[in-house]
Structures are given as C-alpha cells and as structure tokens.
Design a protein around this motif. Structure first.
Motif, mmCIF file in Angstrom:
data_model
loop_
_atom_site.group_PDB
_atom_site.id
_atom_site.type_symbol
_atom_site.label_atom_id
_atom_site.label_comp_id
_atom_site.label_asym_id
_atom_site.label_seq_id
_atom_site.Cartn_x
_atom_site.Cartn_y
_atom_site.Cartn_z
ATOM 1 N N GLU A 204 0.824 -1.203 0.000
ATOM 2 C CA GLU A 204 0.000 0.000 0.000
ATOM 3 C C GLU A 204 0.861 1.256 0.000
ATOM 4 O O GLU A 204 0.517 2.261 -0.649
ATOM 5 N N SER A 207 2.135 1.588 -3.515
ATOM 6 C CA SER A 207 1.044 2.040 -4.379
ATOM 7 C C SER A 207 0.867 3.548 -4.275
ATOM 8 O O SER A 207 0.695 4.243 -5.291
ATOM 9 N N ALA A 208 0.923 4.056 -3.051
ATOM 10 C CA ALA A 208 0.778 5.494 -2.837
ATOM 11 C C ALA A 208 1.939 6.265 -3.465
ATOM 12 O O ALA A 208 1.748 7.336 -4.060
ATOM 13 N N THR A 211 1.426 6.359 -7.222
ATOM 14 C CA THR A 211 0.370 7.320 -7.546
ATOM 15 C C THR A 211 0.911 8.741 -7.503
ATOM 16 O O THR A 211 0.630 9.558 -8.396
ATOM 17 N N LYS A 212 1.702 9.049 -6.487
ATOM 18 C CA LYS A 212 2.283 10.390 -6.355
ATOM 19 C C LYS A 212 3.253 10.684 -7.496
ATOM 20 O O LYS A 212 3.238 11.777 -8.079
ATOM 21 N N ALA A 214 3.298 9.380 -10.494
ATOM 22 C CA ALA A 214 2.567 9.531 -11.749
ATOM 23 C C ALA A 214 1.851 10.877 -11.816
ATOM 24 O O ALA A 214 1.717 11.462 -12.900
ATOM 25 N N LYS A 215 1.383 11.366 -10.682
ATOM 26 C CA LYS A 215 0.691 12.651 -10.644
ATOM 27 C C LYS A 215 1.673 13.811 -10.775
ATOM 28 O O LYS A 215 1.416 14.784 -11.508
ATOM 29 N N TYR A 245 -1.084 -0.714 -12.392
ATOM 30 C CA TYR A 245 -0.354 0.556 -12.398
ATOM 31 C C TYR A 245 -1.195 1.670 -13.020
ATOM 32 O O TYR A 245 -1.173 2.812 -12.547
ATOM 33 N N LEU A 248 -3.511 3.146 -10.709
ATOM 34 C CA LEU A 248 -2.848 4.019 -9.735
ATOM 35 C C LEU A 248 -2.419 5.339 -10.361
ATOM 36 O O LEU A 248 -1.796 6.169 -9.692
ATOM 37 N N GLY A 249 -2.742 5.513 -11.647
ATOM 38 C CA GLY A 249 -2.475 6.803 -12.287
ATOM 39 C C GLY A 249 -1.406 6.829 -13.343
ATOM 40 O O GLY A 249 -1.176 7.876 -13.967
ATOM 41 N N VAL A 250 -0.724 5.717 -13.565
ATOM 42 C CA VAL A 250 0.325 5.695 -14.585
ATOM 43 C C VAL A 250 -0.320 5.791 -15.973
ATOM 44 O O VAL A 250 -1.266 5.069 -16.277
ATOM 45 N N ALA A 328 8.101 3.816 -9.645
ATOM 46 C CA ALA A 328 7.896 5.178 -9.144
ATOM 47 C C ALA A 328 9.177 5.997 -9.297
ATOM 48 O O ALA A 328 9.142 7.176 -9.687
#
Length: 339
Positions: A204, A207-208, A211-212, A214-215, A245, A248-250, A328
């Motif tokens: 987790e 994953s976070a 996400t960060k 990718a953003k 992925y 998660l925003g990729v 990431a």
C-alpha cells in the motif's frame, strides 16, 4: 512468441506415478470462484478450496506439500510458505524472482514450457498443485479446450491431475484483484498472518508512492517486446500488472494496431511508437539491439536512455511492492519527451 508472452512470456515416455496418492477429491462448482471463507474452508471434516475455474478441491486436511508453476510458487514463498516442487519457462537460478528466496527445499521439475518431469513431480508427493490460466480476449474468456498455462497439452495435465488435484488461478482483469486472490490462496494454505499484513502494508505504501510519482510527473510509459519480427506494445488494460499501475495513475502509450493484449508493429512501422519512457521486456531484444534498428534508433526515449526492464513480477504484495517502488523512481526521473 507473442502468444507465449501474453501468457507470462514463454511461449511421451511412460509415467510412473506413486502407488499411494493423497486422499482427495475434486468437483465442479457452478458458482465460480469464491472469496474469503467461502473460497477455502478448513474444518473438522477437512479442507476445501474453490479455484477460479469453479473447481472445488477437497482434502482430509489442509495441504502442506505444494507444487506448481513458478509464477504461483514465488508468491507462496514470499508469504513464508515452503513449496516442494516448481517448474517454469526457465530454471530457478535464471529466474530473478527467486533471487532473495531460499529455494534449497524446492525441487525443480521443469525448466522449459511444457517440459515437466512427471515422475520427479510425483516423487515430491504434493498434496495440491497450483497452476494458472489466462483469458483469450477482453471479455476474460477462458478457452477450456486448452490446458492450463505451463502444461504441454491436456493429456499431460490429466497425468498431473492424477498425481494431485490442480488448483487454477486466473491471471486477467484487474491486477489488484489478482493480487488479492493470490494472497487469499496463500492464506488458505496457512501463510502467516503477520507476514501477509506486513507485506500488504508495504504494498500500500508503494502504491501510494507510484500514484504520487505519476501525478507529479505525468509522463507516458510504453511497455514493449521486440524481436526479429518487429515490436509488440502491450495494452495496459489487458495485462493485470499494467492494469494495476494504470489504476494508480500511470499513463500508458496506447498502440494503434487492433488486437487483444498486443499492438503489433512491423519494423517498418515501429517509428510510430511513442512514449517518454519504455519498459522493455527482457525476453527479447535489449537496448543495444534496438539501436541497430533504423526506424527506432533515433527514438527520443531510447536516445535519452529512458528505457528500463519490464519484468514479469509475480502478482503478490511483495513482488508488486518491489516493482512499484522501482517504477515510481523511474517515472520521477523521466523527462517528458513527446509533443
């Protein structure tokens, strides 16, 4: 080769089975795969597990001797279980997923797709055997006329089923769901709750972080495989891990050629492939070989050195945390290149 890659990157002498096989039975279930306590039950009357093809395997007691295909054995070992036998499309020593695991107690019974030493497998006295199956289209269709992944043919699968019941895990759809299902199976086999909980926490966190990344740096990622025939770009929605992925925003490059899983480009058309960062499948051409191809030699991602390994990370908390941490970092360091 691309058909084999879609199935996790691949792809009769008389068999002397043990006279005494484990006490077990297997029956079909119309309800499909279960979840939680409905999927696996260990009671005074025995143990049962309903797999992703709707088969219910029943044993007098919880299985302790597990054999199976590498892709499913790695997750079990990551959760602290000790399988007795494994096979895959390479030897254990050449499979990087086993690098940090103690494989001294695992008998290798096959190192090439479909080539399994059934006599040696039987000698390990497995209680259950775990395999996997892949969908054949976007709808998740399973071709029941074909054997599970890793088996040469249906005849070989039947011979293996005579050694011990086969439990099949489906690798398709939402990658997060597959990770949960793989973990559920490990727990049904007795994986330590604390080990699983710690692995989930790290997963987790990774994953976070993905996400960060990718953003903060919304670059386009291209997952591809190349060989003498051309370049195949994976469609993220059809690969469970890439699907995870993407969720998660990729952002993934979408190939133009139609088809399930792969968008196939001839070398003449390979210059149409874009992306700020490439994930290159290690089973095919490496970066040096790509640079020798005129249509991609000057590609911006390749020229910038923004090419990283696309590995077949197992779908469990530990394996995916490892790869998501790397991904990431790569995304964070990638420079936007496409217009």
């Amino acid at each position: 080769m691309r058909t084999a890659l879609r199935r996790r990157l691949l792809p009769a002498a008389a068999v002397f089975l043990l006279a005494a096989l484990p006490a077990c039975s297997s029956s079909s279930s119309d309800s499909g795969s279960g979840s939680g306590s409905d999927a696996a039950k260990a009671t005074e009357s025995g143990w049962s597990f309903t797999d992703d093809l709707g088969k219910t395997v029943k044993l007098d007691k919880a299985p302790t001797r597990i054999a199976g295909v590498n892709d499913q054995i790695v997750p079990l070992m990551n959760y602290g279980l000790e399988p007795v036998a494994s096979w895959g499309y390479s030897s254990i020593k050449d499979d990087a997923r086993f690098d940090d695991l103690d494989t001294s107690g695992v008998k290798q019974v096959g190192t090439a797709y479909g080539e399994i030493d059934l006599e040696e497998l039987a000698a390990q006295r497995p209680d259950v055997i775990v395999s996997e199956v892949y969908p054949t289209d976007e709808k998740g269709t399973i071709d029941e006329s074909q054997p599970d992944y890793g088996f040469k043919d249906l005849d070989q699968q039947k011979q293996i089923e005579a050694i011990a019941p086969v439990i099949t895990i489906k690798l398709g759809g939402d990658g997060a769901d597959v990770v949960e299902r793989t973990t559920e199976f490990a727990e049904a086999l007795g994986a330590d709750a604390k080990t699983v909980a710690e692995a989930k926490e790290r997963y987790e966190t990774a994953s976070a972080a993905l996400t960060k990344a990718a953003k903060d740096n919304p670059v386009t990622v291209t997952s591809l495989y190349a060989d003498t025939d051309g370049v195949s770009v994976a469609k993220a929605e059809d690969d469970p891990a890439l699907n995870l992925y993407a969720g998660l925003g990729v952002k993934f490059f979408e190939p133009k050629p139609k088809g399930y899983y792969w968008g196939n480009y001839s070398w003449e058309n390979a210059g149409q492939i874009g992306g700020d960062m490439w994930l290159l499948q290690q089973a095919g051409y490496d970066t040096a070989q790509l640079k020798k191809q005129p249509t991609v030699a000057d590609d911006a991602a390749l020229a910038a050195g923004q090419v990283h390994p696309w590995v077949s990370a197992a779908l469990d908390y530990v394996s995916q945390a490892d790869y998501m941490e790397q991904l990431a970092g790569w995304i964070t360091d990638t420079k936007p290149l496409d217009d």
